[in-house]
Design a protein around this motif. Structure first.
Motif, mmCIF file in Angstrom:
data_model
loop_
_atom_site.group_PDB
_atom_site.id
_atom_site.type_symbol
_atom_site.label_atom_id
_atom_site.label_comp_id
_atom_site.label_asym_id
_atom_site.label_seq_id
_atom_site.Cartn_x
_atom_site.Cartn_y
_atom_site.Cartn_z
ATOM 1 N N GLU A 1 0.837 -1.191 0.000
ATOM 2 C CA GLU A 1 0.000 0.000 0.000
ATOM 3 C C GLU A 1 0.877 1.247 0.000
ATOM 4 O OE1 GLU A 1 -4.148 1.378 2.182
ATOM 5 O OE2 GLU A 1 -2.731 0.099 3.244
ATOM 6 N N VAL A 2 0.318 2.353 -0.475
ATOM 7 C CA VAL A 2 1.033 3.622 -0.536
ATOM 8 C C VAL A 2 1.729 3.914 0.798
ATOM 9 C CG1 VAL A 2 0.711 6.124 -0.648
ATOM 10 C CG2 VAL A 2 -0.382 4.670 -2.342
ATOM 11 N N GLY A 3 3.003 4.301 0.703
ATOM 12 C CA GLY A 3 3.757 4.688 1.886
ATOM 13 C C GLY A 3 4.551 3.591 2.540
ATOM 14 N N HIS A 4 4.450 2.353 2.034
ATOM 15 C CA HIS A 4 5.077 1.221 2.711
ATOM 16 C C HIS A 4 6.299 0.674 1.949
ATOM 17 C CE1 HIS A 4 2.300 0.802 6.050
ATOM 18 N NE2 HIS A 4 1.321 1.087 5.208
ATOM 19 N N GLU A 5 7.118 1.573 1.432
ATOM 20 C CA GLU A 5 8.361 1.143 0.784
ATOM 21 C C GLU A 5 9.279 0.407 1.748
ATOM 22 O OE1 GLU A 5 7.318 4.905 -1.612
ATOM 23 O OE2 GLU A 5 6.962 4.096 0.388
ATOM 24 N N ALA A 6 9.311 0.827 3.014
ATOM 25 C CA ALA A 6 10.195 0.180 3.984
ATOM 26 C C ALA A 6 9.871 -1.307 4.106
ATOM 27 C CB ALA A 6 10.085 0.861 5.347
ATOM 28 N N ARG A 7 8.598 -1.637 4.087
ATOM 29 C CA ARG A 7 8.188 -3.047 4.164
ATOM 30 C C ARG A 7 8.706 -3.827 2.954
ATOM 31 N NH1 ARG A 7 1.990 -3.577 4.564
ATOM 32 N NH2 ARG A 7 2.439 -2.695 6.619
ATOM 33 N N LEU A 8 8.610 -3.216 1.766
ATOM 34 C CA LEU A 8 9.099 -3.881 0.559
ATOM 35 C C LEU A 8 10.610 -4.061 0.607
ATOM 36 C CD1 LEU A 8 6.968 -2.159 -2.240
ATOM 37 C CD2 LEU A 8 6.575 -4.371 -1.129
ATOM 38 N N LEU A 9 11.322 -3.067 1.100
ATOM 39 C CA LEU A 9 12.778 -3.174 1.185
ATOM 40 C C LEU A 9 13.191 -4.246 2.191
ATOM 41 C CD1 LEU A 9 13.664 0.617 1.004
ATOM 42 C CD2 LEU A 9 14.265 -1.115 -0.699
ATOM 43 N N GLU A 10 12.477 -4.355 3.293
ATOM 44 C CA GLU A 10 12.778 -5.412 4.263
ATOM 45 C C GLU A 10 12.565 -6.798 3.653
ATOM 46 O OE1 GLU A 10 11.744 -3.030 8.428
ATOM 47 O OE2 GLU A 10 10.246 -4.330 7.514
ATOM 48 N N LEU A 11 11.471 -6.944 2.922
ATOM 49 C CA LEU A 11 11.236 -8.210 2.216
ATOM 50 C C LEU A 11 12.315 -8.463 1.170
ATOM 51 C CD1 LEU A 11 7.366 -8.320 1.627
ATOM 52 C CD2 LEU A 11 8.742 -10.104 2.727
ATOM 53 N N ALA A 12 12.712 -7.408 0.479
ATOM 54 C CA ALA A 12 13.732 -7.544 -0.564
ATOM 55 C C ALA A 12 15.061 -7.996 0.031
ATOM 56 C CB ALA A 12 13.888 -6.216 -1.305
ATOM 57 N N TYR A 13 15.455 -7.418 1.154
ATOM 58 C CA TYR A 13 16.675 -7.868 1.835
ATOM 59 C C TYR A 13 16.586 -9.358 2.166
ATOM 60 C CZ TYR A 13 19.089 -3.430 2.955
ATOM 61 O OH TYR A 13 19.803 -2.266 2.897
ATOM 62 N N GLU A 14 15.439 -9.767 2.683
ATOM 63 C CA GLU A 14 15.276 -11.154 3.105
ATOM 64 C C GLU A 14 15.385 -12.111 1.926
ATOM 65 O OE1 GLU A 14 12.315 -13.577 6.154
ATOM 66 O OE2 GLU A 14 11.719 -11.627 5.365
ATOM 67 N N LEU A 15 14.749 -11.764 0.820
ATOM 68 C CA LEU A 15 14.796 -12.613 -0.369
ATOM 69 C C LEU A 15 16.177 -12.601 -1.009
ATOM 70 C CD1 LEU A 15 11.298 -11.719 -1.808
ATOM 71 C CD2 LEU A 15 12.025 -13.996 -1.063
ATOM 72 N N GLU A 16 16.839 -11.459 -0.989
ATOM 73 C CA GLU A 16 18.186 -11.376 -1.560
ATOM 74 C C GLU A 16 19.156 -12.257 -0.778
ATOM 75 O OE1 GLU A 16 20.617 -7.593 -3.135
ATOM 76 O OE2 GLU A 16 20.594 -7.729 -0.949
ATOM 77 N N GLU A 17 19.012 -12.278 0.547
ATOM 78 C CA GLU A 17 19.867 -13.138 1.373
ATOM 79 C C GLU A 17 19.571 -14.618 1.125
ATOM 80 O OE1 GLU A 17 19.576 -12.170 5.488
ATOM 81 O OE2 GLU A 17 20.408 -10.153 5.241
ATOM 82 N N ALA A 18 18.294 -14.948 0.990
ATOM 83 C CA ALA A 18 17.910 -16.344 0.805
ATOM 84 C C ALA A 18 18.198 -16.850 -0.596
ATOM 85 C CB ALA A 18 16.424 -16.519 1.130
ATOM 86 N N HIS A 19 18.160 -15.929 -1.580
ATOM 87 C CA HIS A 19 18.344 -16.318 -2.984
ATOM 88 C C HIS A 19 19.204 -15.258 -3.662
ATOM 89 C CE1 HIS A 19 17.477 -17.295 -7.165
ATOM 90 N NE2 HIS A 19 16.864 -18.392 -6.775
ATOM 91 N N PRO A 20 20.525 -15.270 -3.440
ATOM 92 C CA PRO A 20 21.392 -14.258 -4.036
ATOM 93 C C PRO A 20 21.254 -14.229 -5.561
ATOM 94 C CG PRO A 20 22.583 -15.541 -2.399
ATOM 95 C CD PRO A 20 21.259 -16.230 -2.609
ATOM 96 N N PRO A 21 21.238 -13.051 -6.148
ATOM 97 C CA PRO A 21 21.055 -12.961 -7.608
ATOM 98 C C PRO A 21 22.252 -13.505 -8.378
ATOM 99 C CG PRO A 21 21.551 -10.810 -6.678
ATOM 100 C CD PRO A 21 21.342 -11.724 -5.526
ATOM 101 N N ALA A 22 21.981 -13.980 -9.587
ATOM 102 C CA ALA A 22 23.058 -14.399 -10.480
ATOM 103 C C ALA A 22 23.898 -13.186 -10.861
ATOM 104 C CB ALA A 22 22.477 -15.061 -11.721
#
Length: 472
Positions: free
Chosen positions: A447-468
């Motif tokens: 939802e509008v204003g919740h970029e921090a939540r997306l970035l936290e999820l992004a960190y978690e996924l990046e750690e679990a599945h490092p990009p090629a």
């Protein structure tokens, strides 16, 4: 596979923007060395990628050599880190050609608001990157300027409209580049080039006046990067300089969040079901989120009226009609509409012949946020593929036959435009690959204003599945 990259043993190495800024602050490398390395990399890969719209190399060299640092524009967190600005916003003294050759270039009198903000973080602009004409297409394949090619495989598109920025960051020329997004143009090049691309909430970063006046504010500024932390740091630093008080602050997001979230998974857009090569990775990403402790539920379809696609295409046409209408006033007496590509002219024609439908279409688009707001009352975030199919080859989205191109664009870019209309933030992450080894992006929205939540999820996924990595 014809991969093209410039990673090597120079001052840039394979560092992201944060690491490079630390190298400069520590004195291990100089600003001048870093800028020179980035220029050499741009010159090495551009003949194959065609991502450069304008080179301001000498000016960047002069700026990097300056010994005295003042608080603005130098001295920010990213002081000395090289970047590029997309060629649809102004840089003082540099022409803005908006992905076309329909007028004679002339220098812009001043920086745009987003240019000034990015430079105030300390970034040094090496020039401007190529885009599709006025940013209307999801692939930059201008009939005279040529195609911007994907560094993972040069037979394929680098996406659009921020194609040059995406190609150069993926190829290692710079760690961070400006992008903006009116229907997916941060997230699309991020997805196809294996990058992180956050389209922020409406109003999160400043816009030029012509974008602020749009009846539906679909355009948002941002960046493409190779790491979640670079994206988070850019928004943190930008927020320290300029902040919209109507939005909650993003703050300094540096790690995954602790709270487990309820996430909806959707593989069917308003237009179509995702193709199998992107649907399966989406389901795998959903399974990964479950393994990480999040609660995941499958949602059959986005709760958006069936009129959304036609309304968005009509509004798209209004933007094209507007560009043509202000042509001579905005771009000078040399403006020649006959040099515009088939997509720009076709979209404008669509709006001109359907002008009577525009008020209702705009009203429906403005109401779309009510539908997504209702969905976000049930879910903390939504997961979809960024694009409905894998990356197409050069030529598939060439602006030759208008109706064929429009149909193909609508088919491919089926998930991203919704967030431009609602103003919700969405981030594309490099979490998958096609059978041919090309990157496939996964998209999270909130939802509008919740970029921090997306970035936290992004960190978690990046750690679990490092990009090629393209250089591996």
């Amino acid at each position: 596979m014809a991969r093209v990259h410039a990673f090597g043993d120079d001052a840039l190495g394979d560092l992201d923007g944060i690491a490079l800024a630390e190298e400069i602050r520590s004195g291990r490398v100089s600003r001048a060395e870093v800028v020179e390395a980035a220029i050499s990399r741009a010159e090495a890969v551009n003949p194959k990628l065609n991502g450069l719209a304008y080179a301001a190399f000498d000016r960047a060299r002069d700026q990097a050599r300056q010994e005295m640092r003042s608080p603005s524009p130098q001295g920010g967190f990213f002081d000395g880190v090289p970047t590029f600005i997309k060629d649809n916003v102004d840089v003082a003294g540099v022409p803005s050609m908006h992905g076309t050759d329909a007028w004679q270039p002339f220098p812009a009198p001043k920086d745009s608001e987003i240019t000034r903000l990015l430079l105030d973080t300390g970034l040094i602009a090496l020039g401007k990157t190529q885009l599709s004409e006025f940013g209307f297409s999801a692939s930059a394949e201008h009939p005279r300027l040529g195609a911007v090619r994907n560094p993972w495989h040069t037979d394929y598109t680098a996406g659009a409209s921020s194609s040059g920025s995406g190609a150069f960051v993926a190829a290692g020329v710079v760690p961070i580049a400006h992008a903006n997004d009116g229907g997916g143009s941060i997230r699309i090049p991020a997805a196809v080039n294996g990058l992180v691309g956050l389209k922020p909430s409406r109003g999160r970063l400043p816009l030029d006046p012509e974008f602020r006046r749009l009846p539906v504010g679909v355009v948002a500024n941002g960046v493409v990067t190779r790491s979640v932390r670079d994206t988070a740091a850019i928004f943190r630093e930008a927020e320290r300089i300029w902040r919209n008080p109507k939005l909650p602050p993003i703050g300094d997001v540096t790690r995954p969040g602790k709270r487990r979230l309820k996430i909806g998974v959707i593989t069917r857009s308003v237009e179509r079901e995702a193709g199998p090569e992107v649907k399966q990775p989406t389901l795998k990403t959903a399974a990964l989120l479950e393994e990480l402790g999040h609660r995941v539920e499958h949602v059959d379809v986005l709760p958006v009226p069936g009129s959304f696609g036609d309304d968005f295409k009509l509004y798209w046409g209004l933007l094209a009609l507007g560009q043509i209408g202000v042509g001579r006033r905005a771009f000078g007496p040399s403006f020649d509409r006959d040099r515009l590509d088939a997509l720009t002219l076709g979209l404008a024609r669509r709006a001109r012949t359907s002008m009577h439908r525009l008020p209702v279409a705009i009203a429906r688009l403005r109401r779309t946020r009510r539908h997504t707001a209702q969905l976000f009352r049930s879910y903390d975030a939504l997961l979809t593929p960024t694009l409905a199919d894998v990356t197409p080859p050069i030529g598939h989205l060439a602006p030759t036959d208008y109706q064929q191109l429009l149909d193909r664009l609508t088919d491919w870019v089926a998930f991203t435009p919704l967030h431009n209309v609602t103003g919700d933030p969405a981030i594309s992450l490099p979490l998958a690959a096609s059978a041919d080894g090309l990157p496939v992006g996964m998209m999270l929205s909130a939802e509008v204003g919740h970029e921090a939540r997306l970035l936290e999820l992004a960190y978690e996924l990046e750690e679990a599945h490092p990009p090629a990595r393209i250089q591996d």
